[in-house]
Design a protein around this motif. Structure first.
Motif, mmCIF file in Angstrom:
data_model
loop_
_atom_site.group_PDB
_atom_site.id
_atom_site.type_symbol
_atom_site.label_atom_id
_atom_site.label_comp_id
_atom_site.label_asym_id
_atom_site.label_seq_id
_atom_site.Cartn_x
_atom_site.Cartn_y
_atom_site.Cartn_z
ATOM 1 N N TYR A 54 34.660 36.148 45.976
ATOM 2 C CA TYR A 54 33.823 36.075 47.174
ATOM 3 C C TYR A 54 34.534 35.497 48.399
ATOM 4 O O TYR A 54 33.891 35.272 49.419
ATOM 5 C CB TYR A 54 32.586 35.215 46.893
ATOM 6 C CG TYR A 54 31.691 35.771 45.816
ATOM 7 C CD1 TYR A 54 30.910 36.894 46.042
ATOM 8 C CD2 TYR A 54 31.624 35.174 44.567
ATOM 9 C CE1 TYR A 54 30.093 37.416 45.058
ATOM 10 C CE2 TYR A 54 30.801 35.681 43.568
ATOM 11 C CZ TYR A 54 30.045 36.809 43.829
ATOM 12 O OH TYR A 54 29.234 37.317 42.854
ATOM 13 N N ASN A 55 35.844 35.219 48.309
ATOM 14 C CA ASN A 55 36.488 34.512 49.414
ATOM 15 C C ASN A 55 36.658 35.360 50.673
ATOM 16 O O ASN A 55 37.060 34.837 51.709
ATOM 17 C CB ASN A 55 37.856 33.954 48.974
ATOM 18 C CG ASN A 55 38.806 35.053 48.549
ATOM 19 O OD1 ASN A 55 38.525 36.244 48.699
ATOM 20 N ND2 ASN A 55 39.939 34.666 47.992
ATOM 21 N N MET A 56 36.341 36.662 50.604
ATOM 22 C CA MET A 56 36.407 37.463 51.822
ATOM 23 C C MET A 56 35.119 37.349 52.637
ATOM 24 O O MET A 56 35.054 37.816 53.768
ATOM 25 C CB MET A 56 36.685 38.940 51.476
ATOM 26 C CG MET A 56 35.489 39.729 50.966
ATOM 27 S SD MET A 56 34.908 39.223 49.320
ATOM 28 C CE MET A 56 36.338 39.590 48.318
ATOM 29 N N LYS A 57 34.090 36.711 52.062
ATOM 30 C CA LYS A 57 32.803 36.578 52.756
ATOM 31 C C LYS A 57 32.711 35.207 53.420
ATOM 32 O O LYS A 57 33.092 34.196 52.824
ATOM 33 C CB LYS A 57 31.647 36.758 51.769
ATOM 34 C CG LYS A 57 31.555 38.161 51.206
ATOM 35 C CD LYS A 57 30.340 38.315 50.328
ATOM 36 C CE LYS A 57 30.214 39.748 49.816
ATOM 37 N NZ LYS A 57 29.013 39.932 48.966
ATOM 38 N N HIS A 59 41.109 44.850 59.305
ATOM 39 C CA HIS A 59 41.796 45.727 58.366
ATOM 40 C C HIS A 59 42.936 46.457 59.071
ATOM 41 O O HIS A 59 42.893 46.711 60.275
ATOM 42 C CB HIS A 59 40.817 46.749 57.790
ATOM 43 C CG HIS A 59 39.728 46.134 56.965
ATOM 44 N ND1 HIS A 59 39.939 45.633 55.703
ATOM 45 C CD2 HIS A 59 38.414 45.921 57.225
ATOM 46 C CE1 HIS A 59 38.819 45.141 55.208
ATOM 47 N NE2 HIS A 59 37.873 45.302 56.117
ATOM 48 N N GLU A 60 43.951 46.802 58.274
ATOM 49 C CA GLU A 60 45.105 47.525 58.817
ATOM 50 C C GLU A 60 44.694 48.965 59.131
ATOM 51 O O GLU A 60 43.994 49.615 58.351
ATOM 52 C CB GLU A 60 46.238 47.507 57.804
ATOM 53 C CG GLU A 60 47.515 48.147 58.310
ATOM 54 C CD GLU A 60 48.613 48.132 57.273
ATOM 55 O OE1 GLU A 60 49.663 48.770 57.503
ATOM 56 O OE2 GLU A 60 48.421 47.494 56.216
ATOM 57 N N ALA A 61 45.124 49.438 60.280
ATOM 58 C CA ALA A 61 44.780 50.808 60.685
ATOM 59 C C ALA A 61 45.483 51.816 59.786
ATOM 60 O O ALA A 61 46.584 51.552 59.270
ATOM 61 C CB ALA A 61 45.179 51.027 62.143
ATOM 62 N N PRO A 62 44.887 52.990 59.546
ATOM 63 C CA PRO A 62 45.532 54.012 58.709
ATOM 64 C C PRO A 62 46.863 54.471 59.300
ATOM 65 O O PRO A 62 47.005 54.580 60.526
ATOM 66 C CB PRO A 62 44.521 55.169 58.706
ATOM 67 C CG PRO A 62 43.226 54.548 59.067
ATOM 68 C CD PRO A 62 43.537 53.410 59.982
ATOM 69 N N ARG A 63 47.834 54.712 58.444
ATOM 70 C CA ARG A 63 49.150 55.161 58.876
ATOM 71 C C ARG A 63 49.741 56.078 57.806
ATOM 72 O O ARG A 63 49.248 56.137 56.675
ATOM 73 C CB ARG A 63 50.089 53.973 59.127
ATOM 74 C CG ARG A 63 50.285 53.092 57.906
ATOM 75 C CD ARG A 63 51.278 51.985 58.156
ATOM 76 N NE ARG A 63 51.426 51.117 56.996
ATOM 77 C CZ ARG A 63 52.190 51.394 55.941
ATOM 78 N NH1 ARG A 63 52.882 52.534 55.889
ATOM 79 N NH2 ARG A 63 52.289 50.553 54.931
ATOM 80 N N ALA A 64 50.805 56.774 58.173
ATOM 81 C CA ALA A 64 51.470 57.677 57.238
ATOM 82 C C ALA A 64 52.344 56.877 56.274
ATOM 83 O O ALA A 64 52.929 55.849 56.649
ATOM 84 C CB ALA A 64 52.309 58.692 57.997
#
Length: 220
Positions: free
Chosen positions: A71-74, A174-179
């Motif tokens: 739960y540490n992300m909350k 969050h990290e943005a989507p990338r190739a």
């Protein structure tokens, strides 16, 4: 399923509904929930009226992360601000308790992120704070000045569950989507994560081994 109007097999009708029986109390019913809901709402309104103009949700509490890896992300409301956070905001713990700020002397800051986040939360709270004069004409001994007469007349009560409740839900960036790179495409993810886990687990053992080896070489 049995056909026709036969006896229902294995019927376990042994609950003691009769309050006069020797086994009374085994079945509890809660049919008063709608009335309890109304009673809670009435009590909240009475409490808000009694503590006016203070916030109906109580004192200001910090934003902390929940316990355990699951739960540490909350984020949630903590018990109180640390002494470091209160000091960084510009006032003492004793004075903070008098202006509706919860202080927990046992809590510790383990990273700069939470320290900065809760310090900013305190500064935002004090910027919106309308400080009423004390009873009996006592002097204000804190860094925050009393509000003017016009501000006192137009002051409204915060009726949210907790002061500055909007700041409690902190979403992780969050990290943005990338190739994918060529190295990542060729990598076996399971083996890679296992290796990273081992490196983190045995970092102390390997460091001691390296130190012993270098010491032995130096003595030789």
């Amino acid at each position: 399923m049995p056909k026709h109007n036969n006896e229902i097999p294995r019927n376990h009708f042994r609950k003691h509904w009769n309050p006069e029986s020797s086994q009374k109390g085994h079945v509890k019913t809660f049919f008063q929930q709608p009335l309890q809901k109304k009673a809670r709402r009435v009590r909240r309104a009475q409490k808000a009226k009694a503590i006016f103009p203070r916030p109906a949700g109580g004192v200001l509490r910090p934003v902390v992360q929940s316990c355990s890896q699951r739960y540490n992300m909350k984020s949630r409301a903590g018990k109180g601000f640390t002494l470091e956070e209160v000091k960084a905001a510009g006032f003492s713990a004793k004075y903070a308790r008098t202006i509706g700020v919860a202080v927990d002397h046992r809590r510790r800051n383990h990273c700069e992120e939470t320290l900065a986040r809760n310090t900013q939360r305190l500064k935002e709270y004090t910027s919106k704070l309308v400080l009423f004069p004390l009873k009996g004409g006592a002097k204000n001994q804190g860094p925050i000045a009393l509000a003017s007469g016009d501000a006192l007349k137009t002051a409204t009560q915060d009726k949210s569950t907790t002061p500055l409740a909007a700041g409690l839900k902190v979403r992780a960036a969050h990290e943005a989507p990338r190739a994918l790179t060529d190295d990542e495409k060729k990598r076996h993810i399971y083996n890679y994560l296992r290796a990273k886990n081992r490196d983190e687990k045995f970092i102390g053992t390997r460091l001691k081994r390296t130190q012993r080896k270098s010491k032995k070489e130096k003595d030789a």
